[in-house]
Design an enzyme around this catalytic site. Structure first.
Site, PDB file in Angstrom:
ATOM      1  N   GLU A  72       0.817  -1.214   0.000  1.00 54.13           N
ATOM      2  CA  GLU A  72       0.000   0.000   0.000  1.00 54.13           C
ATOM      3  C   GLU A  72       0.857   1.273   0.000  1.00 54.13           C
ATOM      4  OE1 GLU A  72      -3.318   0.029  -0.056  1.00 54.13           O
ATOM      5  OE2 GLU A  72      -3.559   2.196   0.151  1.00 54.13           O
ATOM      6  N   ASP A  73       1.894   1.305   0.792  1.00 56.13           N
ATOM      7  CA  ASP A  73       2.576   2.581   1.075  1.00 56.13           C
ATOM      8  C   ASP A  73       3.886   2.823   0.344  1.00 56.13           C
ATOM      9  OD1 ASP A  73       0.545   3.195   2.763  1.00 56.13           O
ATOM     10  OD2 ASP A  73       1.638   2.786   4.613  1.00 56.13           O
TER      11      ASP A  73
END
Ligand code: MN
Length: 497
Positions: A72-73
């Site tokens: 996700e990041d």
């Protein structure tokens, strides 16, 4: 903060190495990222993994905890993770990422559906465990984010995550989630509950409890009962608030609880005898959950006694195994020792631990939500099969999709279902008057194949009717049946006229 804190002495050398490698990998990948508080983002990953290790999770689950935000990041791909850490861990991290995209819609009547959706979407219990640990760590540090976000996250925690943790029997996480979310969601009630506790217990609560616990220990020693551990605690504020609300103005007596962990079942009963011979129990407060476990498997002897210094204390007596089960629930079945660390927990074996332990479903109470009953029934019907796990995985989840109505209700259907199946699953009238459908806000044909997570809006028109052509593409038996009935009656009418 060190990877040493994540290593369980039961882990093999290669498992320990895996954790250390994931620790360094996550630290490096997230090195430029900061949390709202300004601290390094890695603290969150470490915190999540630490929670997982505290509830006896497997090495793989702890590794997934460290890596859970890499997709996700920081743009790590699933393939990267597969190469570095293997398919299993990549699968868990991907699952956690997907679950993170679900949003709580804030209408109470949908909560049950959303919980079901959450569990079904996670596909693997380890995904759910990492997500729960992730949420717990975020709740512990929630004061750093905006007021609006605080409320949304705390609500979601109270309505979705805490009940799931409860359902999985992970009391330790359930209690903490509830008590952390409580002041954000119900600030007034929180204040009142605190005041109630203060008034009831007074300032000397801890000293009194300590004294009382010491008298119990002395009594046990005198009677030659060996205990492994004793502890006391003030009960969770949120569960107390719920109890108070239920009793509508009545009293809740047992604000404090003492736990006595002994070696054997026999010692549990002997301990109860010793306690009752010295302190009077509150009538009607004695529960034998050892002979009659709760539907979720919880075992303990419980009694509430007058301490003699003006207050009542609940006492829970159980063995170490029962204690682990009570605190970690499903997590304790997934621990290293029980699985041999060979990933036997993969798949859906965990579902069976949601079932009542006595083997009959007659004991299903209203307390058990429908989705668990459905899973349990499914499990039963396939009990003779050689690989129940694979069956459940195949049939129940891979072959089912979960969809939303525009209002947020969850509908589950077999895969390859169409808007017509969706319409009939809501109501036969909706199916019979269906003239069109929007999928995720866009007009779509009635034979479109629906995909997991689609939001489906059915357009209806009075006096329209089903078309026999629909039979060529609908998937569900319910839709087929209704279409046949309706088109037949139409034909009969036409013939008669
Ligand atoms: Mn996270």
């Amino acid at each position: 903060m060190s990877y040493e804190d994540l290593l369980n002495s039961a882990f093999s050398v290669s498992e320990k190495e895996l954790i250390i490698r994931a620790y360094k990998f996550a630290e490096e990948k997230h090195k430029d990222q900061k949390r709202f508080s300004g601290e390094p983002y890695f603290n969150h990953l470490f915190g999540t993994a630490k929670i997982l290790s505290e509830i006896n999770s497997s090495a793989e689950t702890i590794v997934a905890g460290l890596l859970h935000d890499t997709i996700e990041d920081v743009g790590v791909t699933k393939e990267d993770l597969e190469k570095e850490f293997g398919k299993d861990i990549a699968f868990i991290v991907e699952g956690v990422t997907k679950l993170g995209k679900l949003r709580y819609r804030g209408a109470d009547r949908h909560n049950e559906s959303l919980r079901k959706f959450f569990v079904a979407m996670s596909q693997d219990i380890r995904v759910l465990m990492v997500k729960l640990a992730d949420r717990l760590h975020n709740m512990r540090t929630l004061f750093h984010v905006s007021k609006e976000k605080q409320l949304r996250i705390a609500r979601e925690t109270l309505e979705i995550y805490a009940p799931i943790a409860y359902r999985l029997g992970i009391r330790k996480i359930n209690r903490e989630l509830e008590d952390l979310a409580f002041p954000y969601v119900y600030p007034e009630e929180y204040k009142k509950t605190i005041e109630y506790v203060k008034e009831k217990l007074g300032k000397s609560e801890h000293d009194d409890l300590e004294d009382f616990l010491n008298s119990i220990k002395k009594a046990l020693a005198k009677n030659d009962i060996k205990f492994e551990k004793t502890e006391y605690r003030i009960k969770g504020l949120y569960s107390l608030y719920k109890k108070l609300a239920k009793k509508s103005g009545g009293e809740v007596y047992d604000l404090a609880a003492i736990r006595i962990i002994v070696g054997t079942v026999e010692d549990c009963y002997r301990t109860l005898g010793v306690v009752h011979s010295l302190w009077k129990p509150l009538p009607g407060s004695i529960d034998d959950y050892i002979s009659h476990p709760k539907p979720n498997g919880y075992q303990s002897l419980q009694t509430t006694v007058f301490t003699g210094s003006g207050f009542l204390v609940e006492i829970q007596i159980r063995t170490n195994d029962m204690h682990k089960e009570a605190e970690f629930g499903i997590a304790s079945h997934l621990s290293y020792k029980e699985t041999g660390g060979k990933g036997k927990t993969k798949g859906f074996l965990w579902l069976s631990s949601l079932l009542p332990k006595d083997g009959t479903h007659a004991s299903f109470s209203n307390d058990i939500p429908n989705w668990i009953k459905e899973l349990a029934t499914y499990h039963d019907n396939h009990a003779g099969s050689t690989d129940v796990t694979e069956d459940i995985k195949g049939d129940f989840f891979s072959h089912r999709i979960f969809l939303f109505t525009p209002k947020g209700d969850v509908v589950d259907l077999p895969s390859n279902s169409t808007p017509i199946d969706f319409a009939y699953s809501i109501h036969s009238d909706v199916g019979n008057s269906c003239v069109g459908a929007k999928i995720n806000g866009k007009m779509a044909s009635l034979d479109s194949i629906l995909l997991n997570g689609d939001i489906v809006d059915i357009l209806t028109k009075k006096k329209s009717g089903p078309n026999t052509k629909w039979l060529e593409f609908v998937k569900t038996t319910a839709a087929k049946k209704h279409i046949r009935v309706k088109t037949k009656s139409k034909r009969v009418k036409q013939q008669n006229s």
